[in-house]
Write a protein that holds these residues in place. Structure first.
Motif, PDB file in Angstrom:
ATOM      1  N   MET A   1       0.846  -1.179   0.000  1.00 31.06           N
ATOM      2  CA  MET A   1       0.000   0.000   0.000  1.00 31.06           C
ATOM      3  C   MET A   1       0.894   1.245   0.000  1.00 31.06           C
ATOM      4  N   ALA A   2       0.629   2.169  -0.847  1.00 24.34           N
ATOM      5  CA  ALA A   2       1.400   3.408  -0.931  1.00 24.34           C
ATOM      6  C   ALA A   2       1.085   4.305   0.264  1.00 24.34           C
ATOM      7  N   TYR A   3       2.115   4.982   0.733  1.00 26.92           N
ATOM      8  CA  TYR A   3       1.920   5.904   1.838  1.00 26.92           C
ATOM      9  C   TYR A   3       2.831   7.107   1.689  1.00 26.92           C
ATOM     10  N   GLU A   4       2.496   8.151   2.459  1.00 28.70           N
ATOM     11  CA  GLU A   4       3.307   9.362   2.503  1.00 28.70           C
ATOM     12  C   GLU A   4       3.422   9.790   3.962  1.00 28.70           C
ATOM     13  N   ILE A   5       4.620  10.236   4.343  1.00 27.63           N
ATOM     14  CA  ILE A   5       4.859  10.679   5.711  1.00 27.63           C
ATOM     15  C   ILE A   5       5.367  12.115   5.667  1.00 27.63           C
ATOM     16  N   THR A   6       4.765  12.978   6.483  1.00 32.57           N
ATOM     17  CA  THR A   6       5.197  14.369   6.553  1.00 32.57           C
ATOM     18  C   THR A   6       5.315  14.788   8.020  1.00 32.57           C
ATOM     19  N   THR A   7       6.080  15.844   8.256  1.00 26.50           N
ATOM     20  CA  THR A   7       6.199  16.402   9.593  1.00 26.50           C
ATOM     21  C   THR A   7       6.185  17.919   9.498  1.00 26.50           C
ATOM     22  N   ASP A   8       5.753  18.559  10.564  1.00 28.87           N
ATOM     23  CA  ASP A   8       5.710  20.018  10.576  1.00 28.87           C
ATOM     24  C   ASP A   8       6.948  20.635  11.229  1.00 28.87           C
ATOM     25  N   ALA A   9       7.923  19.812  11.586  1.00 26.48           N
ATOM     26  CA  ALA A   9       9.109  20.306  12.290  1.00 26.48           C
ATOM     27  C   ALA A   9      10.328  20.317  11.376  1.00 26.48           C
ATOM     28  N   THR A  10      11.104  21.380  11.458  1.00 26.72           N
ATOM     29  CA  THR A  10      12.337  21.447  10.662  1.00 26.72           C
ATOM     30  C   THR A  10      13.458  20.649  11.309  1.00 26.72           C
ATOM     31  N   TRP A  11      13.347  20.338  12.592  1.00 26.05           N
ATOM     32  CA  TRP A  11      14.396  19.607  13.310  1.00 26.05           C
ATOM     33  C   TRP A  11      14.221  18.095  13.257  1.00 26.05           C
ATOM     34  N   LEU A  12      13.139  17.635  12.661  1.00 20.92           N
ATOM     35  CA  LEU A  12      12.839  16.207  12.594  1.00 20.92           C
ATOM     36  C   LEU A  12      12.659  15.792  11.142  1.00 20.92           C
ATOM     37  N   ALA A  13      13.407  14.786  10.713  1.00 20.71           N
ATOM     38  CA  ALA A  13      13.292  14.287   9.338  1.00 20.71           C
ATOM     39  C   ALA A  13      12.824  12.834   9.370  1.00 20.71           C
ATOM     40  N   THR A  34      18.151  24.235  22.919  1.00 18.19           N
ATOM     41  CA  THR A  34      17.406  25.310  23.577  1.00 18.19           C
ATOM     42  C   THR A  34      17.151  24.918  25.032  1.00 18.19           C
ATOM     43  N   LEU A  35      16.488  25.772  25.755  1.00 15.69           N
ATOM     44  CA  LEU A  35      16.115  25.471  27.139  1.00 15.69           C
ATOM     45  C   LEU A  35      14.697  24.918  27.246  1.00 15.69           C
ATOM     46  N   TYR A  36      14.029  24.730  26.116  1.00 19.94           N
ATOM     47  CA  TYR A  36      12.611  24.378  26.109  1.00 19.94           C
ATOM     48  C   TYR A  36      12.341  23.100  25.327  1.00 19.94           C
ATOM     49  N   GLU A  37      11.275  22.411  25.712  1.00 25.64           N
ATOM     50  CA  GLU A  37      10.810  21.271  24.920  1.00 25.64           C
ATOM     51  C   GLU A  37      10.331  21.768  23.568  1.00 25.64           C
ATOM     52  N   ARG A  38      10.430  20.904  22.581  1.00 34.59           N
ATOM     53  CA  ARG A  38       9.807  21.245  21.300  1.00 34.59           C
ATOM     54  C   ARG A  38       9.012  20.042  20.827  1.00 34.59           C
ATOM     55  N   LYS A  39       7.986  20.348  20.060  1.00 33.17           N
ATOM     56  CA  LYS A  39       7.039  19.311  19.648  1.00 33.17           C
ATOM     57  C   LYS A  39       6.927  19.267  18.131  1.00 33.17           C
ATOM     58  N   ALA A  40       6.592  18.080  17.627  1.00 31.35           N
ATOM     59  CA  ALA A  40       6.394  17.890  16.198  1.00 31.35           C
ATOM     60  C   ALA A  40       5.184  16.989  15.977  1.00 31.35           C
ATOM     61  N   GLU A  41       4.535  17.214  14.862  1.00 36.21           N
ATOM     62  CA  GLU A  41       3.442  16.343  14.438  1.00 36.21           C
ATOM     63  C   GLU A  41       3.927  15.571  13.212  1.00 36.21           C
ATOM     64  N   VAL A  42       3.768  14.260  13.239  1.00 35.63           N
ATOM     65  CA  VAL A  42       4.143  13.414  12.106  1.00 35.63           C
ATOM     66  C   VAL A  42       2.856  12.787  11.574  1.00 35.63           C
ATOM     67  N   ARG A  43       2.636  12.933  10.265  1.00 40.36           N
ATOM     68  CA  ARG A  43       1.399  12.439   9.645  1.00 40.36           C
ATOM     69  C   ARG A  43       1.716  11.281   8.702  1.00 40.36           C
ATOM     70  N   PHE A  44       1.020  10.168   8.883  1.00 43.98           N
ATOM     71  CA  PHE A  44       1.118   9.000   8.020  1.00 43.98           C
ATOM     72  C   PHE A  44      -0.161   8.950   7.193  1.00 43.98           C
ATOM     73  N   LYS A  45      -0.041   9.058   5.887  1.00 43.72           N
ATOM     74  CA  LYS A  45      -1.222   9.137   5.026  1.00 43.72           C
ATOM     75  C   LYS A  45      -1.194   8.040   3.964  1.00 43.72           C
ATOM     76  N   THR A  46      -2.312   7.339   3.832  1.00 41.98           N
ATOM     77  CA  THR A  46      -2.530   6.401   2.735  1.00 41.98           C
ATOM     78  C   THR A  46      -3.769   6.873   1.990  1.00 41.98           C
ATOM     79  N   SER A  47      -4.156   6.125   0.978  1.00 45.52           N
ATOM     80  CA  SER A  47      -5.369   6.502   0.244  1.00 45.52           C
ATOM     81  C   SER A  47      -6.624   6.308   1.086  1.00 45.52           C
TER      82      SER A  47
END
Length: 71
Positions: A1-13, A34-47
């Motif tokens: 099954m084809a999928y695509e993965i994206t993230t909204d963070a520049t620090w996470l690949a 940095t002195l702070y936590e940082r968060k990222a959203e990772v999206r796994f998308k199929t059809s």
């Protein structure tokens, strides 16, 4: 099954970002200097579905020791 993965963070690949078959997914990240936590959203998308995971990276804490010098 084809999928695509994206993230909204520049620090996470995510590799690979697209594939036609199941395979290993690798996450690479930059150190959080940095002195702070940082968060990222990772999206796994199929059809047929969209799933999200959330990643939190704590700040890098360098060890600090204070010594006392006696005369």
């Amino acid at each position: 099954m084809a999928y695509e993965i994206t993230t909204d963070a520049t620090w996470l690949a995510v590799l690979p970002t697209k594939a036609m078959v199941e395979e290993e997914i690798v996450f690479a990240y930059e150190e959080n200097d940095t002195l702070y936590e940082r968060k990222a959203e990772v999206r796994f998308k199929t059809s047929k579905a969209l799933k999200k995971i959330y990643v939190t990276q704590r700040p890098y804490v360098r060890e600090f020791r204070l010594g006392v010098i006696h005369d």
